[in-house]
Design an enzyme around this catalytic site. Structure first.
Site, short mmCIF file in Angstrom:
data_model
loop_
_atom_site.label_atom_id
_atom_site.label_comp_id
_atom_site.label_asym_id
_atom_site.label_seq_id
_atom_site.Cartn_x
_atom_site.Cartn_y
_atom_site.Cartn_z
N TYR A 115 28.45 40.17 15.63
CA TYR A 115 27.02 40.24 15.94
C TYR A 115 26.52 41.67 16.04
O TYR A 115 27.21 42.54 16.59
CB TYR A 115 26.73 39.55 17.27
CG TYR A 115 26.75 38.05 17.20
CD1 TYR A 115 25.91 37.35 16.34
CD2 TYR A 115 27.62 37.33 18.01
CE1 TYR A 115 25.93 35.97 16.28
CE2 TYR A 115 27.66 35.94 17.96
CZ TYR A 115 26.80 35.26 17.09
OH TYR A 115 26.83 33.91 17.04
N ARG B 167 24.95 43.50 56.33
CA ARG B 167 24.84 42.30 55.51
C ARG B 167 24.86 41.13 56.48
O ARG B 167 23.83 40.71 56.97
CB ARG B 167 25.98 42.26 54.47
CG ARG B 167 25.82 41.15 53.46
CD ARG B 167 26.98 41.11 52.48
NE ARG B 167 28.26 40.91 53.16
CZ ARG B 167 29.43 40.79 52.53
NH1 ARG B 167 29.49 40.88 51.21
NH2 ARG B 167 30.54 40.60 53.21
N MET C 286 30.59 34.21 22.13
CA MET C 286 30.84 33.14 23.10
C MET C 286 32.24 32.55 22.98
O MET C 286 32.91 32.27 23.98
CB MET C 286 29.80 32.03 22.94
CG MET C 286 29.84 31.01 24.07
SD MET C 286 28.69 29.66 23.83
CE MET C 286 27.12 30.45 24.09
N LYS D 68 37.95 32.10 49.33
CA LYS D 68 36.56 31.77 48.95
C LYS D 68 36.42 31.82 47.42
O LYS D 68 37.28 32.37 46.73
CB LYS D 68 35.61 32.77 49.61
CG LYS D 68 35.81 34.21 49.15
CD LYS D 68 35.06 35.20 50.05
CE LYS D 68 35.27 36.62 49.55
NZ LYS D 68 34.77 37.62 50.50
C1 LIG Z 1 35.80 38.52 50.84
C2 LIG Z 1 36.04 38.99 52.21
C3 LIG Z 1 37.31 39.47 52.60
C4 LIG Z 1 38.43 39.72 51.60
O1 LIG Z 1 38.19 40.92 50.90
P1 LIG Z 1 39.22 41.51 49.83
O2 LIG Z 1 38.63 42.80 49.43
O3 LIG Z 1 39.25 40.53 48.71
O4 LIG Z 1 40.53 41.62 50.52
C5 LIG Z 1 37.50 39.79 53.92
N1 LIG Z 1 36.51 39.65 54.83
C6 LIG Z 1 35.27 39.21 54.48
C7 LIG Z 1 34.22 39.10 55.53
C8 LIG Z 1 35.00 38.88 53.18
O5 LIG Z 1 33.76 38.48 52.83
#
Ligand SMILES: *Cc1c(COP(=O)(O)O)cnc(C)c1O
Length: 358
Positions: free
Chosen positions: A255, A131, A303, A35
Site C-alpha cells: 500500500y 490519576r 491487515m 488485568k
Molecule cells: C498495571 C499496574 C501495576 C503493574 O505494573 P507493571 O508495570 O506492569 O508491573 C501495578 N500497580 C497498578 C496500580 C497498576 O495499574
C-alpha cells in the site's frame, strides 16, 4: 491457510519470572497483576498457572475478577479500579474480591450498600501521579470514615508511581516521602511497587508488591532488555510465509507504494498484519526472524500481511515459520521500532491469533 498466526505461551517462563520477582523482593507478598486479560496472555490460563505460587492477584475491574473466579482462581483478588454502583460493590463482595477505595464516592457507596459479610478494602492514595487515588493528605479521614462502616475492613494502603521506570526521577522520591509521611505510625500493610520499582527501589517493596510486565518476561525499562534482568519471554508470536515473490529493482511493495526495491529482491509475505495485532506503525527495517536469521520488514503493514526482504534468508520458502517477537527476538526491540511499549503490543493481539500454552 486456516490460521497462520500463533501466539505460544511458555508457562515455564512465567513461573521462572515469578521466581525472579521473589528474588528481587524476598520479603514482600506478591499481587500478580493480570488485568487486561493478563496483558493479552489469557488471564484465566495465566492465573491458574500462578494460583498456588502467588499470594494474590490484582486486576483493574470487577469483570476481570469475575473471569478469574469463574475459572477456579481461589487466591485473593484486588480490584484496583474501584466500583461505580451498589450492584458492582455487592458483586465484588460476593466474589470475595478486595475492594479499592480511591474516591470519596466509594465511601458513600459503602455506607449505602447493605453488605451481608465483611469486605476487605484497600485505600489507594494519590502521592503525585494524579490519576487514581485519594489525595494523600486526606488518608486519615478516609480511614476513619471507612472504619465506622459495619462490614468494612481496611486491610491495605497502596500508591502508584508515575515514573518508576526512569531511574532516580525526583517525583518518585517525592511520592515515597509523601507516602511515608502520611502512613507514619499506621499499622496497615503497604504496597507501592510495580515491576520497575521492584527492580530499582528495594526500599519501596514493603508488604506487597504488584508485578505485572516482568511476569510476562518483558522489561519495564526503555533502555534495558528482559534478558539483562534474567526475565524470559512468555509470549512468542509467530506466523508463516504464505508467498515468496521475485520483485524487480525499481518496483514498489504494498500500500502506498511506500517501499521501492533498490535491487532485484526476493520478497516474503508473512500471513499476519494489524488484524492480528501486529503494530501498523512498525516501519520498514523492523526485524522478523526466519530460520534464525533476522530479515527486515519492507513497506506498510497491512491487515492480513506484512512483506519482508529475504536477502538475508535466501533459502526461505512458503510455509516457513516467521517469528515476530518472543524467543529469539526481544519484543522491546519491536516496540521501540514501532514507537510503543511491549505492554501495548501483547495487549493488542486479536482473537484471530491461535493460542497455545506449553
Ligand atoms: C498495571 C499496574 C501495576 C503493574 O505494573 P507493571 O508495570 O506492569 O508491573 C501495578 N500497580 C497498578 C496500580 C497498576 O495499574
Amino acid at each position: 491457510m486456516i490460521r497462520a498466526a500463533l501466539a505460544r505461551f511458555n508457562l515455564a517462563a512465567l513461573t521462572h519470572n515469578l521466581r525472579r520477582v521473589r528474588t528481587y523482593a524476598p520479603h514482600a507478598k506478591l499481587l500478580c497483576v493480570v488485568k487486561a486479560d493478563a496483558y493479552g496472555h489469557g488471564a484465566s490460563k495465566i492465573a491458574r498457572a500462578l494460583n498456588e505460587l502467588t499470594d494474590g492477584f490484582a486486576v483493574a475491574m470487577a469483570h476481570e475478577a469475575r473471569v478469574l473466579r469463574e475459572h477456579g482462581v481461589t487466591a485473593p483478588i484486588l480490584v484496583m479500579g474501584g466500583f461505580l454502583s451498589s450492584e458492582e460493590l455487592a458483586f465484588l463482595a460476593y466474589a470475595d474480591a478486595t475492594l479499592t477505595v480511591h474516591q470519596p464516592y466509594h465511601v458513600t457507596l459503602l455506607k449505602e450498600t447493605q453488605l451481608t459479610k465483611p469486605v476487605n478494602t484497600w485505600i489507594k492514595v494519590d502521592t503525585g501521579m494524579h490519576r487514581l487515588g485519594i489525595p494523600y493528605t486526606q488518608l486519615r479521614d478516609i480511614i476513619e470514615a471507612l472504619r465506622s462502616i459495619p462490614h468494612v475492613r481496611v486491610t491495605g494502603i497502596m500508591t502508584h508511581f508515575a515514573c518508576a521506570d526512569e531511574v532516580n526521577h525526583t517525583l518518585t522520591a517525592q511520592q515515597i516521602q509523601r507516602f511515608d509521611q502520611i502512613t507514619f505510625g499506621l499499622d496497615l500493610p503497604q504496597s507501592l511497587s510495580n515491576s520497575a520499582a521492584i527492580i530499582t527501589l528495594p526500599h519501596a517493596q514493603r508488604d506487597w508488591v504488584r508485578p505485572g510486565i516482568m511476569l510476562y518476561g518483558i522489561s519495564p525499562f526503555m533502555d534495558r532488555r528482559a534478558a539483562e534482568l534474567d526475565l524470559k519471554p512468555v509470549m512468542t508470536l509467530t506466523s508463516q510465509l504464505i508467498a515468496v515473490n521475485s520483485v524487480r529493482a525499481g518496483e514498489t511493495i504494498g500500500y502506498g507504494a511506500a517501499w521501492t526495491c533498490t535491487n532485484d529482491t526476493r520478497v516474503g509475505v508473512v500471513g499476519l498484519g494489524y488484524g492480528d495485532g501486529y503494530p501498523r506503525h512498525a516501519p520498514s527495517g523492523t526485524p522478523v526472524l526466519i530460520g534464525g536469521r533476522r530479515v527486515p520488514l519492507i513497506g506498510r503493514v497491512s491487515m492480513d500481511a506484512i512483506c519482508v526482504d529475504l536477502h538475508a534468508a535466501p533459502e526461505a520458502n512458503p510455509g516457513d515459520t516467521v517469528t515476530l517477537w518472543g524467543e529469539g527476538l526481544p519484543i522491546e526491540e519491536i516496540a521501540s521500532a514501532a514507537g510503543t511499549i511491549g505492554y501495548e503490543l501483547t495487549c493488542k493481539i486479536t482473537s484471530r491469533v491461535k493460542r497455545e500454552y506449553i
